[in-house]
Scaffold this motif. Structure first.
Motif, mmCIF file in Angstrom:
data_model
loop_
_atom_site.group_PDB
_atom_site.id
_atom_site.type_symbol
_atom_site.label_atom_id
_atom_site.label_comp_id
_atom_site.label_asym_id
_atom_site.label_seq_id
_atom_site.Cartn_x
_atom_site.Cartn_y
_atom_site.Cartn_z
ATOM 1 N N UNK A 20 -35.941 -52.649 -100.815
ATOM 2 C CA UNK A 20 -35.657 -54.226 -100.369
ATOM 3 C C UNK A 20 -37.343 -53.982 -100.033
ATOM 4 N N UNK A 21 -37.821 -52.991 -98.668
ATOM 5 C CA UNK A 21 -39.663 -53.686 -98.285
ATOM 6 C C UNK A 21 -40.273 -53.664 -98.866
ATOM 7 N N UNK A 22 -40.277 -52.331 -99.973
ATOM 8 C CA UNK A 22 -41.223 -52.216 -100.935
ATOM 9 C C UNK A 22 -41.170 -52.539 -102.334
ATOM 10 N N UNK A 23 -40.606 -53.664 -103.029
ATOM 11 C CA UNK A 23 -40.227 -54.507 -103.346
ATOM 12 C C UNK A 23 -40.841 -55.831 -103.144
ATOM 13 N N UNK A 24 -40.723 -56.466 -101.445
ATOM 14 C CA UNK A 24 -40.967 -57.506 -101.096
ATOM 15 C C UNK A 24 -42.434 -57.101 -101.097
ATOM 16 N N UNK A 25 -43.018 -55.871 -100.807
ATOM 17 C CA UNK A 25 -44.606 -55.372 -100.383
ATOM 18 C C UNK A 25 -45.494 -55.161 -101.778
ATOM 19 N N UNK A 26 -44.499 -55.176 -103.037
ATOM 20 C CA UNK A 26 -45.284 -55.350 -104.141
ATOM 21 C C UNK A 26 -45.449 -56.717 -105.180
ATOM 22 N N UNK A 27 -44.403 -57.322 -104.477
ATOM 23 C CA UNK A 27 -44.248 -59.211 -104.754
ATOM 24 C C UNK A 27 -45.292 -59.719 -103.882
ATOM 25 N N UNK A 28 -45.579 -59.814 -102.982
ATOM 26 C CA UNK A 28 -46.648 -60.129 -101.975
ATOM 27 C C UNK A 28 -48.017 -59.215 -102.788
ATOM 28 N N UNK A 29 -48.393 -58.504 -103.014
ATOM 29 C CA UNK A 29 -49.220 -57.930 -103.253
ATOM 30 C C UNK A 29 -49.842 -57.733 -104.816
ATOM 31 N N UNK A 30 -48.607 -58.771 -105.829
ATOM 32 C CA UNK A 30 -49.021 -58.680 -107.148
ATOM 33 C C UNK A 30 -49.813 -60.222 -106.871
ATOM 34 N N UNK A 31 -48.870 -61.483 -105.851
ATOM 35 C CA UNK A 31 -49.512 -63.080 -105.496
ATOM 36 C C UNK A 31 -50.917 -62.788 -104.581
#
Length: 137
Positions: A20-31
């Motif tokens: 979940x942490x990795x997925x959240x970091x990925x979404x934040x970086x994309x945005x």
């Protein structure tokens, strides 16, 4: 529950938390990177439109709050989009019931009275009801 079951649950919880942490970091970086790219290249033209709309809205609020600029003193009213409109609708329509010419701002109250509907209706013989009564005689 045995010690091995508790270890498996703990491992599963840690794995899910890490995923979940990795997925959240990925979404934040994309945005964040997309927003940076748009701002850097100047692609977001909506910012100018929003600023203009906020400016016009502030001007309209200032006009309304200003007592020297009342609607009674001005011929036209400016809405929040900066468009001018007459204070009272001045178009003229013909009543479909009695045939009289009515100003647009008074058309709905006239129809309410003329057609005998609503709380302000008056009992009145109209041309159509008079003609129908004459034919029945």
């Amino acid at each position: 529950m045995s010690a091995s079951d508790e270890k498996n649950v703990s491992d599963d919880t840690q794995l899910a938390s890490h995923f979940f942490g990795e997925l959240l970091d990925s979404v934040i970086m994309d945005v964040a990177s997309e927003c940076h790219r748009i701002a850097r290249l100047g692609l977001d033209r909506n910012l100018d439109d929003e600023e203009e709309e906020l400016r016009l809205s502030a001007e309209a609020r200032a006009r309304v709050a200003d007592p020297s600029n009342s609607e009674a003193n001005s011929k036209y009213v400016v809405d929040i989009f900066g468009q001018t409109h007459p204070a009272v609708a001045a178009e003229i329509f013909d009543c479909m019931n009695c045939g009289r010419s009515i100003v647009a701002g008074r058309f709905a109250p006239h129809l309410e009275k003329c057609m005998g509907k609503g709380r302000k209706a008056r009992v009145k013989s109209t041309r159509s009801s008079t003609a129908a009564a004459a034919q029945n005689r």
